[in-house]
Write a protein that holds these residues in place. Structure first.
Motif, mmCIF file in Angstrom:
data_model
loop_
_atom_site.group_PDB
_atom_site.id
_atom_site.type_symbol
_atom_site.label_atom_id
_atom_site.label_comp_id
_atom_site.label_asym_id
_atom_site.label_seq_id
_atom_site.Cartn_x
_atom_site.Cartn_y
_atom_site.Cartn_z
ATOM 1 N N VAL A 199 22.482 21.084 -42.656
ATOM 2 C CA VAL A 199 22.067 19.927 -43.455
ATOM 3 C C VAL A 199 21.369 18.941 -42.525
ATOM 4 O O VAL A 199 22.014 18.357 -41.648
ATOM 5 N N PRO A 200 20.074 18.714 -42.691
ATOM 6 C CA PRO A 200 19.375 17.792 -41.790
ATOM 7 C C PRO A 200 19.648 16.337 -42.150
ATOM 8 O O PRO A 200 20.030 16.011 -43.280
ATOM 9 N N ASP A 201 19.467 15.446 -41.200
ATOM 10 C CA ASP A 201 19.559 14.009 -41.472
ATOM 11 C C ASP A 201 18.517 13.616 -42.523
ATOM 12 O O ASP A 201 17.381 14.113 -42.499
ATOM 13 N N GLY A 202 18.919 12.739 -43.426
ATOM 14 C CA GLY A 202 18.018 12.286 -44.479
ATOM 15 C C GLY A 202 18.062 13.136 -45.724
ATOM 16 O O GLY A 202 17.381 12.828 -46.703
ATOM 17 N N PHE A 203 18.891 14.182 -45.728
ATOM 18 C CA PHE A 203 19.000 15.068 -46.893
ATOM 19 C C PHE A 203 19.735 14.334 -48.010
ATOM 20 O O PHE A 203 20.807 13.764 -47.811
ATOM 21 N N VAL A 204 19.156 14.323 -49.205
ATOM 22 C CA VAL A 204 19.734 13.656 -50.362
ATOM 23 C C VAL A 204 20.004 14.695 -51.436
ATOM 24 O O VAL A 204 19.150 15.538 -51.724
ATOM 25 N N ALA A 205 21.193 14.656 -52.029
ATOM 26 C CA ALA A 205 21.555 15.642 -53.044
ATOM 27 C C ALA A 205 22.413 15.000 -54.122
ATOM 28 O O ALA A 205 23.133 14.024 -53.877
ATOM 29 N N TRP A 206 22.329 15.576 -55.315
ATOM 30 C CA TRP A 206 23.208 15.194 -56.411
ATOM 31 C C TRP A 206 24.497 16.001 -56.302
ATOM 32 O O TRP A 206 24.460 17.228 -56.208
ATOM 33 N N ILE A 207 25.664 15.318 -56.249
ATOM 34 C CA ILE A 207 26.961 15.993 -56.168
ATOM 35 C C ILE A 207 27.481 16.095 -57.599
ATOM 36 O O ILE A 207 27.950 15.119 -58.181
ATOM 37 N N ALA A 208 27.403 17.291 -58.177
ATOM 38 C CA ALA A 208 27.618 17.443 -59.614
ATOM 39 C C ALA A 208 29.039 17.086 -60.038
ATOM 40 O O ALA A 208 29.239 16.421 -61.053
ATOM 41 N N ASP A 209 30.063 17.546 -59.283
ATOM 42 C CA ASP A 209 31.432 17.301 -59.734
ATOM 43 C C ASP A 209 31.910 15.881 -59.448
ATOM 44 O O ASP A 209 32.967 15.466 -59.915
ATOM 45 N N GLU A 210 31.131 15.100 -58.695
ATOM 46 C CA GLU A 210 31.444 13.693 -58.450
ATOM 47 C C GLU A 210 30.511 12.767 -59.218
ATOM 48 O O GLU A 210 30.715 11.558 -59.257
ATOM 49 N N TYR A 211 29.467 13.346 -59.802
ATOM 50 C CA TYR A 211 28.486 12.602 -60.568
ATOM 51 C C TYR A 211 27.897 11.457 -59.746
ATOM 52 O O TYR A 211 27.861 10.311 -60.157
ATOM 53 N N ARG A 212 27.431 11.813 -58.534
ATOM 54 C CA ARG A 212 26.839 10.779 -57.684
ATOM 55 C C ARG A 212 25.768 11.377 -56.785
ATOM 56 O O ARG A 212 25.757 12.581 -56.492
ATOM 57 N N LEU A 213 24.862 10.522 -56.370
ATOM 58 C CA LEU A 213 23.818 10.884 -55.422
ATOM 59 C C LEU A 213 24.301 10.505 -54.032
ATOM 60 O O LEU A 213 24.812 9.402 -53.831
ATOM 61 N N ALA A 214 24.160 11.416 -53.083
ATOM 62 C CA ALA A 214 24.686 11.172 -51.739
ATOM 63 C C ALA A 214 23.630 11.479 -50.684
ATOM 64 O O ALA A 214 22.795 12.376 -50.846
ATOM 65 N N LEU A 215 23.709 10.743 -49.603
ATOM 66 C CA LEU A 215 22.799 10.891 -48.467
ATOM 67 C C LEU A 215 23.572 11.426 -47.273
ATOM 68 O O LEU A 215 24.675 10.963 -46.981
ATOM 69 N N HIS A 216 22.973 12.392 -46.563
ATOM 70 C CA HIS A 216 23.563 12.907 -45.331
ATOM 71 C C HIS A 216 22.819 12.291 -44.152
ATOM 72 O O HIS A 216 21.599 12.457 -44.011
ATOM 73 N N ALA A 217 23.540 11.553 -43.305
ATOM 74 C CA ALA A 217 22.936 10.931 -42.122
ATOM 75 C C ALA A 217 23.995 10.796 -41.049
ATOM 76 O O ALA A 217 25.115 10.373 -41.327
ATOM 77 N N GLY A 218 23.655 11.181 -39.843
ATOM 78 C CA GLY A 218 24.589 11.077 -38.735
ATOM 79 C C GLY A 218 25.839 11.911 -38.925
ATOM 80 O O GLY A 218 26.907 11.548 -38.426
ATOM 81 N N GLY A 219 25.723 13.019 -39.648
ATOM 82 C CA GLY A 219 26.867 13.893 -39.880
ATOM 83 C C GLY A 219 27.810 13.409 -40.965
ATOM 84 O O GLY A 219 28.870 13.994 -41.166
ATOM 85 N N VAL A 220 27.429 12.347 -41.690
ATOM 86 C CA VAL A 220 28.296 11.762 -42.712
ATOM 87 C C VAL A 220 27.574 11.756 -44.047
ATOM 88 O O VAL A 220 26.372 11.473 -44.120
ATOM 89 N N TRP A 221 28.313 12.073 -45.138
ATOM 90 C CA TRP A 221 27.786 11.973 -46.492
ATOM 91 C C TRP A 221 28.284 10.676 -47.111
ATOM 92 O O TRP A 221 29.472 10.420 -47.159
ATOM 93 N N THR A 222 27.362 9.855 -47.615
ATOM 94 C CA THR A 222 27.749 8.616 -48.279
ATOM 95 C C THR A 222 26.775 8.303 -49.409
ATOM 96 O O THR A 222 25.622 8.719 -49.399
ATOM 97 N N THR A 223 27.292 7.559 -50.402
ATOM 98 C CA THR A 223 26.452 7.010 -51.443
ATOM 99 C C THR A 223 26.053 5.626 -50.973
ATOM 100 O O THR A 223 26.904 4.756 -50.801
ATOM 101 N N LEU A 224 24.759 5.418 -50.750
ATOM 102 C CA LEU A 224 24.344 4.244 -49.979
ATOM 103 C C LEU A 224 23.310 3.392 -50.688
ATOM 104 O O LEU A 224 22.509 3.873 -51.487
ATOM 105 N N ALA A 225 23.347 2.105 -50.367
ATOM 106 C CA ALA A 225 22.200 1.244 -50.605
ATOM 107 C C ALA A 225 21.445 1.055 -49.290
ATOM 108 O O ALA A 225 20.241 0.900 -49.284
ATOM 109 N N ALA A 226 22.173 1.051 -48.174
ATOM 110 C CA ALA A 226 21.551 0.876 -46.858
ATOM 111 C C ALA A 226 22.487 1.404 -45.787
ATOM 112 O O ALA A 226 23.700 1.487 -45.985
ATOM 113 N N ARG A 227 21.910 1.749 -44.647
ATOM 114 C CA ARG A 227 22.707 2.285 -43.539
ATOM 115 C C ARG A 227 22.034 1.944 -42.221
ATOM 116 O O ARG A 227 20.806 1.952 -42.121
#
Length: 232
Positions: A86-114
Protein backbone atom coordinates in the motif's frame (compact mmCIF):
# COMPACT_ATOMS: atom_id res chain seq x y z
CA UNK A 1 12.08 -3.50 -14.80
CA UNK A 2 9.50 -6.30 -14.71
CA UNK A 3 6.86 -4.56 -12.56
CA UNK A 4 5.47 -1.05 -12.15
CA UNK A 5 6.89 0.84 -9.14
CA UNK A 6 3.75 1.51 -7.06
CA UNK A 7 1.48 -1.53 -7.30
CA UNK A 8 3.87 -4.02 -8.94
CA UNK A 9 1.67 -4.49 -12.01
CA UNK A 10 3.45 -7.05 -14.21
CA UNK A 11 4.94 -5.70 -17.43
CA UNK A 12 5.26 -7.58 -20.70
CA UNK A 13 8.86 -8.56 -21.42
CA UNK A 14 10.46 -8.30 -24.81
CA UNK A 15 9.71 -11.37 -26.95
CA UNK A 16 7.66 -12.84 -24.08
CA UNK A 17 5.50 -15.87 -24.86
CA UNK A 18 1.90 -15.96 -23.61
CA UNK A 19 1.77 -12.16 -23.39
CA UNK A 20 -1.96 -12.23 -22.78
CA UNK A 21 -1.41 -13.84 -19.35
CA UNK A 22 0.65 -10.90 -18.11
CA UNK A 23 -1.64 -8.32 -19.73
CA UNK A 24 -4.78 -9.90 -18.28
CA UNK A 25 -3.25 -10.04 -14.79
CA UNK A 26 -2.41 -6.34 -15.00
CA UNK A 27 -5.93 -5.50 -16.19
CA UNK A 28 -7.37 -7.45 -13.26
CA UNK A 29 -5.19 -5.55 -10.80
CA UNK A 30 -6.09 -2.21 -12.37
CA UNK A 31 -9.78 -3.13 -12.19
CA UNK A 32 -9.46 -3.72 -8.43
CA UNK A 33 -7.20 -0.77 -7.64
CA UNK A 34 -8.42 2.02 -9.93
CA UNK A 35 -11.22 3.08 -7.53
CA UNK A 36 -10.42 0.83 -4.58
CA UNK A 37 -13.09 -0.57 -2.31
CA UNK A 38 -11.72 -2.61 0.60
CA UNK A 39 -14.26 -5.14 1.80
CA UNK A 40 -12.61 -5.05 5.23
CA UNK A 41 -9.36 -4.27 7.00
CA UNK A 42 -10.12 -6.31 10.13
CA UNK A 43 -9.66 -9.88 8.83
CA UNK A 44 -6.47 -11.87 9.43
CA UNK A 45 -7.80 -15.06 7.81
CA UNK A 46 -8.96 -15.24 4.18
CA UNK A 47 -12.75 -15.33 3.80
CA UNK A 48 -14.29 -18.53 2.47
CA UNK A 49 -16.14 -16.88 -0.43
CA UNK A 50 -14.53 -13.52 -1.20
CA UNK A 51 -16.01 -12.87 -4.64
CA UNK A 52 -13.95 -12.35 -7.77
CA UNK A 53 -12.03 -9.07 -7.68
CA UNK A 54 -12.59 -8.50 -3.96
CA UNK A 55 -9.90 -6.50 -2.14
CA UNK A 56 -9.00 -6.74 1.55
CA UNK A 57 -6.38 -5.12 3.73
CA UNK A 58 -4.71 -7.99 5.59
CA UNK A 59 -4.85 -7.46 9.36
CA UNK A 60 -2.09 -8.26 11.85
CA UNK A 61 -1.66 -11.93 12.72
CA UNK A 62 -2.37 -13.07 9.16
CA UNK A 63 -2.70 -16.81 8.65
CA UNK A 64 -3.43 -19.47 6.02
CA UNK A 65 -3.06 -18.11 2.48
CA UNK A 66 -2.51 -14.61 3.90
CA UNK A 67 0.36 -15.61 6.17
CA UNK A 68 3.25 -13.16 5.94
CA UNK A 69 1.18 -10.49 4.19
CA UNK A 70 -0.12 -8.38 7.10
CA UNK A 71 -0.52 -4.76 6.03
CA UNK A 72 -0.71 -5.62 2.34
CA UNK A 73 -3.66 -5.52 -0.02
CA UNK A 74 -5.03 -8.98 -0.80
CA UNK A 75 -6.78 -9.13 -4.17
CA UNK A 76 -8.83 -12.14 -5.18
CA UNK A 77 -8.08 -12.95 -8.82
CA UNK A 78 -9.32 -16.07 -10.58
CA UNK A 79 -9.70 -18.15 -7.43
CA UNK A 80 -6.36 -17.16 -5.87
CA UNK A 81 -4.80 -14.27 -3.99
CA UNK A 82 -2.45 -11.59 -5.24
CA UNK A 83 -0.74 -9.30 -2.71
CA UNK A 84 0.38 -5.75 -3.23
CA UNK A 85 1.97 -3.10 -0.96
CA UNK A 86 0.00 0.00 0.00
CA UNK A 87 1.78 3.20 -1.10
CA UNK A 88 1.60 6.48 0.80
CA UNK A 89 -1.33 8.60 -0.35
CA UNK A 90 -3.51 5.58 -1.17
CA UNK A 91 -7.19 6.36 -0.55
CA UNK A 92 -9.85 3.65 -0.34
CA UNK A 93 -13.46 3.16 0.68
CA UNK A 94 -13.68 0.74 3.66
CA UNK A 95 -16.98 -0.99 2.94
CA UNK A 96 -17.68 -2.62 6.33
CA UNK A 97 -16.86 0.63 8.18
CA UNK A 98 -18.63 2.87 5.68
CA UNK A 99 -15.78 5.36 5.58
CA UNK A 100 -13.10 6.74 3.31
CA UNK A 101 -9.58 6.24 4.63
CA UNK A 102 -6.12 7.49 3.71
CA UNK A 103 -2.91 5.47 4.08
CA UNK A 104 0.09 7.64 5.00
CA UNK A 105 3.19 6.89 7.02
CA UNK A 106 2.07 3.30 7.55
CA UNK A 107 -1.18 4.42 9.22
CA UNK A 108 -4.79 4.32 7.97
CA UNK A 109 -6.94 7.24 9.10
CA UNK A 110 -10.05 9.14 8.08
CA UNK A 111 -8.64 12.62 7.74
CA UNK A 112 -9.30 16.24 7.07
CA UNK A 113 -5.57 17.01 7.37
CA UNK A 114 -2.31 15.37 8.38
CA UNK A 115 1.26 16.52 9.10
CA UNK A 116 4.47 14.72 8.12
CA UNK A 117 4.86 13.68 11.77
CA UNK A 118 1.46 12.00 12.00
CA UNK A 119 -0.72 14.67 13.61
CA UNK A 120 -4.17 14.47 12.12
CA UNK A 121 -7.62 16.00 12.24
CA UNK A 122 -10.14 13.23 11.70
CA UNK A 123 -13.71 13.58 10.49
CA UNK A 124 -15.78 10.74 11.93
CA UNK A 125 -19.39 9.60 12.09
CA UNK A 126 -20.29 6.90 14.63
CA UNK A 127 -23.63 5.12 14.30
CA UNK A 128 -25.70 2.66 16.33
CA UNK A 129 -29.30 1.48 16.55
CA UNK A 130 -30.53 1.67 20.15
CA UNK A 131 -33.37 -0.57 21.35
CA UNK A 132 -35.57 1.32 23.79
CA UNK A 133 -36.64 0.05 27.21
CA UNK A 134 -37.24 1.65 30.60
CA UNK A 135 -36.98 5.40 31.15
CA UNK A 136 -33.64 5.90 29.37
CA UNK A 137 -31.15 3.89 27.34
CA UNK A 138 -27.47 4.66 26.74
CA UNK A 139 -25.73 3.67 23.54
CA UNK A 140 -22.94 1.14 23.75
CA UNK A 141 -21.17 3.32 21.20
CA UNK A 142 -19.04 5.97 22.90
CA UNK A 143 -18.16 9.38 21.56
CA UNK A 144 -14.40 9.43 22.21
CA UNK A 145 -12.62 11.52 24.79
CA UNK A 146 -10.85 14.62 23.40
CA UNK A 147 -13.14 14.83 20.41
CA UNK A 148 -15.36 17.74 19.38
CA UNK A 149 -18.99 16.88 18.72
CA UNK A 150 -20.69 18.96 16.04
CA UNK A 151 -24.09 17.23 15.94
CA UNK A 152 -25.96 14.08 16.87
CA UNK A 153 -28.65 12.96 14.46
CA UNK A 154 -31.30 10.33 15.03
CA UNK A 155 -34.02 8.44 13.21
CA UNK A 156 -36.89 6.53 14.78
CA UNK A 157 -36.49 3.13 13.13
CA UNK A 158 -39.43 1.32 14.74
CA UNK A 159 -42.30 3.13 16.42
CA UNK A 160 -41.75 4.12 20.04
CA UNK A 161 -44.38 2.99 22.53
CA UNK A 162 -44.81 3.75 26.23
CA UNK A 163 -43.66 7.34 25.80
CA UNK A 164 -45.17 10.11 23.65
CA UNK A 165 -41.76 11.32 22.52
CA UNK A 166 -38.11 11.21 23.54
CA UNK A 167 -35.04 13.29 24.07
CA UNK A 168 -31.57 12.69 22.64
CA UNK A 169 -28.65 13.80 24.77
CA UNK A 170 -26.06 12.72 27.30
CA UNK A 171 -26.09 12.09 31.05
CA UNK A 172 -27.14 15.30 32.80
CA UNK A 173 -28.36 16.88 29.54
CA UNK A 174 -31.11 14.58 28.26
CA UNK A 175 -32.23 16.91 25.44
CA UNK A 176 -28.83 18.31 24.43
CA UNK A 177 -29.33 17.13 20.83
CA UNK A 178 -33.11 17.39 20.71
CA UNK A 179 -36.25 17.11 22.84
CA UNK A 180 -39.82 16.06 22.11
CA UNK A 181 -38.61 13.94 19.19
CA UNK A 182 -41.11 11.99 17.12
CA UNK A 183 -42.15 8.49 18.15
CA UNK A 184 -43.40 7.41 14.71
CA UNK A 185 -41.16 5.29 12.50
CA UNK A 186 -39.28 7.53 10.07
CA UNK A 187 -39.14 10.61 12.30
CA UNK A 188 -35.73 12.29 12.05
CA UNK A 189 -33.80 15.02 13.81
CA UNK A 190 -30.38 16.58 13.39
CA UNK A 191 -29.28 18.07 16.69
CA UNK A 192 -26.69 20.68 15.74
CA UNK A 193 -24.81 22.11 18.72
CA UNK A 194 -22.04 24.59 19.22
CA UNK A 195 -18.77 22.61 18.99
CA UNK A 196 -18.71 20.61 22.22
CA UNK A 197 -15.44 19.22 23.58
CA UNK A 198 -15.61 15.88 25.35
CA UNK A 199 -12.99 14.94 27.95
CA UNK A 200 -14.25 11.40 28.63
CA UNK A 201 -15.71 8.63 26.50
CA UNK A 202 -19.40 9.50 26.42
CA UNK A 203 -22.48 7.49 25.37
CA UNK A 204 -25.56 9.00 23.77
CA UNK A 205 -28.72 8.69 25.90
CA UNK A 206 -32.26 8.35 24.62
CA UNK A 207 -34.70 9.42 27.37
CA UNK A 208 -38.48 9.03 27.50
CA UNK A 209 -40.27 12.38 27.72
CA UNK A 210 -42.62 10.79 30.25
CA UNK A 211 -43.45 7.25 31.27
CA UNK A 212 -41.18 4.39 30.18
CA UNK A 213 -40.33 2.89 26.83
CA UNK A 214 -42.07 -0.42 26.13
CA UNK A 215 -40.85 -0.83 22.54
CA UNK A 216 -39.15 0.96 19.71
CA UNK A 217 -35.70 1.63 18.32
CA UNK A 218 -33.77 4.74 17.37
CA UNK A 219 -30.70 4.96 15.17
CA UNK A 220 -28.26 7.58 16.42
CA UNK A 221 -25.22 9.05 14.68
CA UNK A 222 -22.54 11.22 16.27
CA UNK A 223 -20.86 13.65 13.86
CA UNK A 224 -17.52 14.73 15.29
CA UNK A 225 -13.92 15.74 14.90
CA UNK A 226 -11.15 13.69 16.50
CA UNK A 227 -7.43 14.34 16.69
CA UNK A 228 -4.20 12.34 16.44
CA UNK A 229 -1.06 13.78 18.10
CA UNK A 230 2.31 13.71 16.37
CA UNK A 231 3.71 10.19 16.34
CA UNK A 232 7.35 11.21 16.56
Amino acid sequence: MSDTPLFALPLVAAAQAQKHVTVNESFGLIDSLLHPVLVSRSLATPPASPGDGAVYLVAAGASDDWSGHAGNLALEQGGGWLFRPVPDGFVAWIADEYRLALHAGGVWTTLAARTPFGAGTIIAVLEETVTLTGTAVASSMLMPARSIVLAVSCRTVTAVTGAPSYGCGIAGEPTKFGGGLGSSAGAVNVGVVGPTALYADTPIRITATSGSFTAGSVRVAAHLLAFDPPSA
